[in-house]
Design an enzyme around this catalytic site. Structure first.
Site, PDB file in Angstrom:
ATOM      1  N   CYS A  21       0.789  -1.010   0.012  1.00 41.33           N
ATOM      2  CA  CYS A  21      -0.049   0.154   0.034  1.00 41.33           C
ATOM      3  C   CYS A  21       0.799   0.979   0.043  1.00 41.33           C
ATOM      4  O   CYS A  21       1.641   1.744   0.985  1.00 41.33           O
ATOM      5  CB  CYS A  21      -0.892  -0.055   1.349  1.00 41.33           C
ATOM      6  SG  CYS A  21      -2.102   1.486   1.280  1.00 41.33           S
ATOM      7  N   CYS A  38      -4.604   6.208  -5.262  1.00 42.08           N
ATOM      8  CA  CYS A  38      -3.809   4.946  -4.950  1.00 42.08           C
ATOM      9  C   CYS A  38      -2.539   5.092  -5.376  1.00 42.08           C
ATOM     10  O   CYS A  38      -2.027   5.443  -6.663  1.00 42.08           O
ATOM     11  CB  CYS A  38      -4.454   3.838  -5.751  1.00 42.08           C
ATOM     12  SG  CYS A  38      -3.626   2.318  -5.676  1.00 42.08           S
TER      13      CYS A  38
END
Length: 272
Positions: free
Chosen positions: A75, A199
């Site tokens: 992430c 993202c």
């Protein structure tokens, strides 16, 4: 057991960051994770990042998705947020050597920017009408002319289980080329029920595809719905990408204490 948390956002990608470094306050539980991330019945976030102690590293990061599942890839924005919180907690100064699910990383905090290094990418391959690569997380990138017209619910989310990713899923990125050396992106992530504002690893994947097949040069400026990021890299003659960095600001929105026992069950609204 109640525990402290910090709420962070990086280009609109928001996270609950938990300090598990000295004492193990938070243990992964799918229902609790989903409750904490729920925007009406919990704190609200795209995911949870836990900072853990790990021998040989400054710390380790564990990532959990808002739908209660465990993250199976890096992430990027969550890692950058956790780097900042690790500095706030006094775990690091301005540089960190840490580990995540895909291996070791180095992070830097320079003034207001947090810089995350990613793994080298050896292959960016055509797939269907787009391109696939793994930069610590699986990403499919498709170029579009006008990104605002994309119907993410009808087109984006169903593609997450496209062939050959029917079982494990893949993150979907739609990319519009801008000039010069700039792109605009939107992403449908695995583990989220709605489109995130950005993202981090998707920004990197999109920038590398834009370089490999459309000639964009480093640094690539990336505009997301939630803010701006920058991706730097070296593109070698053999096609490999090395020295990859995701750079941008992060912000601590607030911090607090939560007692999981006090969280209400996630239920639908009753009709009037």
């Amino acid at each position: 057991m109640q525990f402290n948390f910090a709420k962070y956002q990086a280009a609109g990608n928001d996270f609950i960051i938990i300090d598990n470094f000295q004492d193990h306050y938070y243990t992964y539980n799918p229902l609790l994770t989903k409750q904490l991330c729920h925007r009406q019945f919990g704190i609200g976030a795209d995911g949870i990042i836990s900072i853990e102690k790990k021998a040989g590293y400054d710390f380790a990061l564990l990532h959990y998705n808002a739908d209660g599942s465990q993250g199976d890839g890096l992430c990027g924005n969550g890692s950058r947020s956790a780097l900042h919180y690790a500095q706030v907690l006094g775990i690091i100064d301005q540089k960190a050597y840490f580990t995540a699910i895909d291996g070791a990383h180095i992070g830097y905090i320079r003034n207001e920017l947090v810089d995350l290094t990613l793994q080298d990418v050896t292959l960016v391959q055509p797939l269907g009408s787009g391109y696939f690569l793994n930069n610590g997380t699986r990403h499919y990138v498709e170029m579009v002319d006008v990104i605002e017209r994309m119907d993410m619910e009808a087109v984006g989310f169903p593609k997450r289980n496209m062939y050959p990713f029917e079982k494990e899923g893949v993150n979907i990125n739609f990319v519009q080329l801008l000039e010069p050396d700039a792109i605009r992106i939107r992403t449908c992530e695995c583990g989220l029920d709605s489109e995130p504002l950005s993202c981090g690893t998707g920004a990197v994947a999109s920038a590398l595809v834009a370089s490999a097949y459309y000639g964009l040069n480093s640094p690539v400026k990336v505009t997301t719905k939630g803010g701006k990021l920058q991706v730097t890299f070296r593109h070698l003659p053999d096609g490999r990408f090395i020295d990859i960095h995701l750079v941008g600001p992060v912000y601590q929105s607030f911090c607090g204490t939560v007692n999981p026992a006090n969280l209400p069950p996630i239920i639908g609204c009753n009709p009037l």
